[in-house]
Design a protein around this motif. Structure first.
Motif, PDB file in Angstrom:
ATOM      1  N   MET A   1       0.913  -1.411   0.251  1.00  6.81           N
ATOM      2  CA  MET A   1      -0.224  -0.321  -0.101  1.00  6.81           C
ATOM      3  C   MET A   1       0.456   1.336   0.317  1.00  6.81           C
ATOM      4  SD  MET A   1      -2.947  -0.761   2.532  1.00  6.81           S
ATOM      5  CE  MET A   1      -3.943  -2.360   2.411  1.00  6.81           C
ATOM      6  N   GLN A   2       0.138   2.181  -0.402  1.00  9.28           N
ATOM      7  CA  GLN A   2       0.914   3.822  -0.996  1.00  9.28           C
ATOM      8  C   GLN A   2       0.175   4.580  -0.246  1.00  9.28           C
ATOM      9  OE1 GLN A   2       4.173   4.443  -2.972  1.00  9.28           O
ATOM     10  NE2 GLN A   2       4.031   1.722  -2.468  1.00  9.28           N
ATOM     11  N   PRO A   3       0.963   5.434   0.303  1.00 12.75           N
ATOM     12  CA  PRO A   3       0.291   6.491   0.182  1.00 12.75           C
ATOM     13  C   PRO A   3      -0.699   7.039  -0.831  1.00 12.75           C
ATOM     14  CG  PRO A   3       2.439   6.704   1.816  1.00 12.75           C
ATOM     15  CD  PRO A   3       2.180   5.800   0.587  1.00 12.75           C
ATOM     16  N   ASP A   5      -3.017   5.551  -1.681  1.00 16.08           N
ATOM     17  CA  ASP A   5      -4.495   4.395  -1.991  1.00 16.08           C
ATOM     18  C   ASP A   5      -5.842   4.493  -1.759  1.00 16.08           C
ATOM     19  OD1 ASP A   5      -2.243   3.238  -3.582  1.00 16.08           O
ATOM     20  OD2 ASP A   5      -2.088   2.262  -2.135  1.00 16.08           O
ATOM     21  N   SER A  37      -0.791   7.444   5.274  1.00 17.84           N
ATOM     22  CA  SER A  37       1.289   7.382   5.238  1.00 17.84           C
ATOM     23  C   SER A  37       1.103   5.519   5.546  1.00 17.84           C
ATOM     24  CB  SER A  37       2.333   7.733   6.431  1.00 17.84           C
ATOM     25  OG  SER A  37       1.444   7.803   7.730  1.00 17.84           O
ATOM     26  N   VAL A  38       2.596   5.195   6.105  1.00 20.48           N
ATOM     27  CA  VAL A  38       3.009   3.736   6.269  1.00 20.48           C
ATOM     28  C   VAL A  38       4.036   3.881   7.077  1.00 20.48           C
ATOM     29  CG1 VAL A  38       3.114   1.129   5.129  1.00 20.48           C
ATOM     30  CG2 VAL A  38       1.616   2.544   3.764  1.00 20.48           C
ATOM     31  N   SER A  66      -1.939  -3.878   7.690  1.00 21.78           N
ATOM     32  CA  SER A  66      -2.613  -3.958   6.505  1.00 21.78           C
ATOM     33  C   SER A  66      -3.158  -5.312   5.999  1.00 21.78           C
ATOM     34  CB  SER A  66      -1.059  -4.671   5.348  1.00 21.78           C
ATOM     35  OG  SER A  66      -0.304  -5.697   5.820  1.00 21.78           O
TER      36      SER A  66
END
Length: 73
Positions: A1-3, A5, A37-38, A66
């Motif tokens: 996952m990306q910021p 998404d 964010s991740v 996640s």
């Protein structure tokens, strides 16, 4: 996952601090939001947080694993 998404909460995740349901249990399953964010580093050092994915639902933000999220179409 990306910021950035778009995601949907796919597991039963109960929170008690949702702004519209303060102090009572609220199940986030089915709610859709956007990944902010991740978390994987802090001050340049790698970290392994328990709940690394931060998702925004309007003004409310929550932390998830996640596997509790699925990418929305």
């Amino acid at each position: 996952m990306q910021p950035g998404d778009k995601v949907v909460v796919s597991a039963n995740v109960v929170v008690f601090n949702h702004p519209q349901h303060r102090g009572e249990a609220f199940d986030m399953q089915g709610s859709s939001g956007e990944v902010v964010s991740v978390l994987n580093e802090w001050k340049g050092r790698p970290i392994s947080p328990t709940l690394p994915v931060i998702v925004a639902f309007g003004r409310y933000k929550a932390h998830f694993r996640s596997d509790e999220l699925s990418v929305a179409d």
